[in-house]
Motif scaffolding. Structure first.
Motif, PDB file in Angstrom:
ATOM      1  N   TYR A 159       0.459  -6.370  10.305  1.00 56.06           N
ATOM      2  CA  TYR A 159       0.074  -7.468   9.427  1.00 56.06           C
ATOM      3  C   TYR A 159      -0.963  -8.376  10.073  1.00 56.06           C
ATOM      4  CZ  TYR A 159       3.260  -6.365   5.674  1.00 56.06           C
ATOM      5  OH  TYR A 159       3.865  -5.736   4.606  1.00 56.06           O
ATOM      6  N   CYS A 175      11.909  -8.531   6.997  1.00 53.66           N
ATOM      7  CA  CYS A 175      11.481  -7.208   6.509  1.00 53.66           C
ATOM      8  C   CYS A 175      12.205  -6.075   7.225  1.00 53.66           C
ATOM      9  CB  CYS A 175       9.970  -7.060   6.689  1.00 53.66           C
ATOM     10  SG  CYS A 175       8.974  -8.026   5.540  1.00 53.66           S
ATOM     11  N   ALA A 210      10.154  -4.280  -3.811  1.00 60.20           N
ATOM     12  CA  ALA A 210       9.338  -5.238  -3.056  1.00 60.20           C
ATOM     13  C   ALA A 210       9.618  -5.198  -1.556  1.00 60.20           C
ATOM     14  CB  ALA A 210       9.542  -6.647  -3.616  1.00 60.20           C
ATOM     15  N   VAL A 214       6.801  -4.094   1.276  1.00 59.33           N
ATOM     16  CA  VAL A 214       6.342  -5.006   2.328  1.00 59.33           C
ATOM     17  C   VAL A 214       6.807  -4.558   3.710  1.00 59.33           C
ATOM     18  CG1 VAL A 214       6.442  -7.390   3.154  1.00 59.33           C
ATOM     19  CG2 VAL A 214       6.264  -6.926   0.700  1.00 59.33           C
ATOM     20  N   LEU A 270       3.536  -0.466   2.975  1.00 58.57           N
ATOM     21  CA  LEU A 270       2.266  -1.078   3.353  1.00 58.57           C
ATOM     22  C   LEU A 270       2.003  -0.994   4.852  1.00 58.57           C
ATOM     23  CD1 LEU A 270      -0.209  -2.539   2.323  1.00 58.57           C
ATOM     24  CD2 LEU A 270       1.034  -4.703   2.486  1.00 58.57           C
TER      25      LEU A 270
END
Length: 541
Positions: A103, A145, A292, A296, A300
């Protein structure tokens, strides 16, 4: 194996787990008081504030995502529910620090998102505000996460094992699905949810890689800075003692909050809940809510890391990566078996002989999860290195033979460090698995002539096998990702995937670090899917 043997083994396991923490505590208490005063006047308030903020954010997020997702996939049918039931566990294969790398590359000023934003708007660098991912909230998001699967796995097992009787009774009295969930199903699953949340909290306060990368000053970063950068072992030990005290406080508060609440199953499960089909916007909302965190926390990052790996021009078929994988799998497999077996011994002793001593034994054995791996490694190396030297000196004096290092620098001592680090996972899983079983069942078995070992093998293990399977999975994946203890204690020329990723990232070669990071995730995905599918199949049987 008799009852006394089981008790002795349980105390031995607990003693081994407590040894590194006791060594750190002794070093802290023997330290200079001036060091304590310096810490209190300078960095300690910052460490306390940041650690508490992280714990609050991660606990809230992990419970909301993990328990909410577990309830949706257990109770309802909606588009993709069967696939999402397994996919929600996938982020567990990622270390939080790997997500931090991904990220950072994606959201930093030169990353893909901000570059794309400037291109389509024509803005300059100072014409807009963009949240800084390298911050305390950003670190909390990374932890949520990858740590919500702890809550999800245990809550999923708890919801699947509940009888439908109480829930259907609440519905028949006019309660809607949400009210019945909040008043009946959630309180019954609270021991499992609390156990998962406690694991997430302990992992958060012990993490080093993520908070260091995001420049968030916590107890963990302070310990490593004092120990390795400043070479101030006294300050590091004193900070480690503060972290131990914080972990003890968190565990005690969880126990007090749980109080005497118990939910015991009466005989058979009676009936299992049929999944309610959802339609319209509710069905798609449930799909989005479960998708979701997978998007995340897993999909991704895989895309971003894959892009970084392609840029690095490294080949995953390199023979050295085969060695890294074999080393990591060997350590993870052995550590998972040893840790779960030790957790069963300690947990069974605490249940079969309740009292202050056994409660203290179980609590002390599980505290290692809140201690940085480097502290545990040094705490083990000091006494075992002394033992090695004592044995070598005795053999030289008596027989003229040098034994060398029998424990230090071996796989066996490294596995012991993993057991001390991750024992809380097995203990919490064992406790959560037996939370719905009345102690009267143990008493009935003993009155029928069953010994304590027979109660363990014939009653407890069949009941908690699903929870122990979950614990073994979590330990396996955690060892695959573990970094500090592995770096310090690994045998010569026995590098793992985590060590290789760290070395490349420390040299600012993040693109190259993406390759071993992806292999860590790939190696963790297979057991995650297999065990989760086994849990789902047994729950449906």
């Amino acid at each position: 194996m008799g009852e006394r043997t089981l008790a002795a083994l349980a105390w031995i396991v607990a003693g081994i787990c407590v040894t590194p923490m006791a060594a750190a505590a002794i070093a802290a208490l023997l330290g200079d008081l001036a060091t304590w005063r310096g810490l209190i006047d300078t960095v300690l308030p910052v460490y306390v504030r940041n650690t508490l903020a992280l714990v609050a954010l991660v606990t809230t997020g992990a419970i909301a995502v993990g328990a909410g997702g577990a309830w949706l996939v257990t109770m309802f049918r909606f588009p993709g529910s069967r696939a999402l039931e397994v996919m929600m566990v996938l982020p567990l294969a990622f270390p939080a620090y790997v997500l931090a790398y991904a990220y950072t590359d994606l959201l930093q000023h030169s990353g893909l998102v901000q570059t794309w934003l400037r291109e389509i708007t024509g803005w300059g660098p100072r014409d807009y505000w963009f949240p800084n991912v390298r911050s305390l909230p950003g670190a909390a998001l990374m932890f949520v996460c990858v740590l919500y699967p702890y809550v999800y796995l245990l809550a999923r097992a708890a919801f699947a094992e509940q009888s439908a009787t109480a829930y259907l009774a609440a519905r028949s009295l006019g309660r809607g699905p949400t009210a019945a969930f909040l008043r009946v199903s959630l309180p019954m699953a609270r021991p499992a949810i609390a156990a998962g949340a406690l694991l997430a909290v302990m992992e958060t306060i012990a993490d080093y890689g993520t908070v260091a990368h995001f420049t968030v000053r916590t107890f963990s970063t302070g310990i490593y800075q004092a120990w390795f950068a400043m070479q101030d072992r006294a300050a590091a030990a004193q900070l480690a003692l503060c972290l131990l005290g914080f972990a003890l406080l968190v565990a005690a508060l969880e126990r007090i909050e749980r109080g005497r609440a118990r939910t015991h199953l009466r005989g058979a499960r009676l009936a299992t809940l049929e999944r309610t089909p959802l339609a319209g916007w509710r069905a798609w909302a449930a799909t989005a809510a479960c998708l979701a965190p997978v998007l995340v926390g897993f999909l991704l990052p895989v895309v971003v890391l894959g892009r970084m790996a392609v840029r690095s021009a490294q080949s995953v078929t390199d023979p050295r990566y085969v060695d890294f994988v074999l080393h990591s799998l060997t350590l993870a497999g052995i550590a998972a078996l040893v840790t779960v077996a030790g957790g069963v011994l300690v947990g069974h002793r605490a249940r079969s002989a309740p009292g202050p001593a056994t409660r203290a034994m179980a609590l002390g054995a599980g505290l290692g999860y809140a201690v940085p791996g480097g502290v545990i490694a040094v705490g083990l190396l000091v006494p075992f290195a002394g033992l090695d030297n004592a044995i070598d000196g005795f053999m030289r004096a008596r027989f003229g033979v040098s034994t060398g290092l029998l424990f230090t620098g071996t796989i066996g001592l490294l596995v012991v460090a993993y057991m001390a680090r991750f024992m809380a996972i097995a203990l919490n899983a064992f406790d959560a698995g037996l939370a719905a079983v009345s102690p009267n069942l143990d008493a009935v078995a003993r009155t029928l002539g069953r010994s304590a070992p027979q109660v363990l093998t014939g009653v407890h293990l069949p009941i908690v096998r699903r929870s122990l399977l979950t614990a073994g999975l979590i330990v396996f994946v955690e060892v695959m990702k573990e970094l500090p203890a592995t770096m310090i204690m690994r045998p010569f020329n026995f590098d793992t995937l985590a060590v290789q990723a760290y070395r490349l990232a420390a040299d600012e070669r993040l693109d190259q670090a993406a390759v071993p990071s992806l292999v860590i995730a790939a190696a963790g995905i297979v057991p995650v899917i297999l065990v989760c599918r086994a849990i789902v199949t047994r729950a449906a049987a």
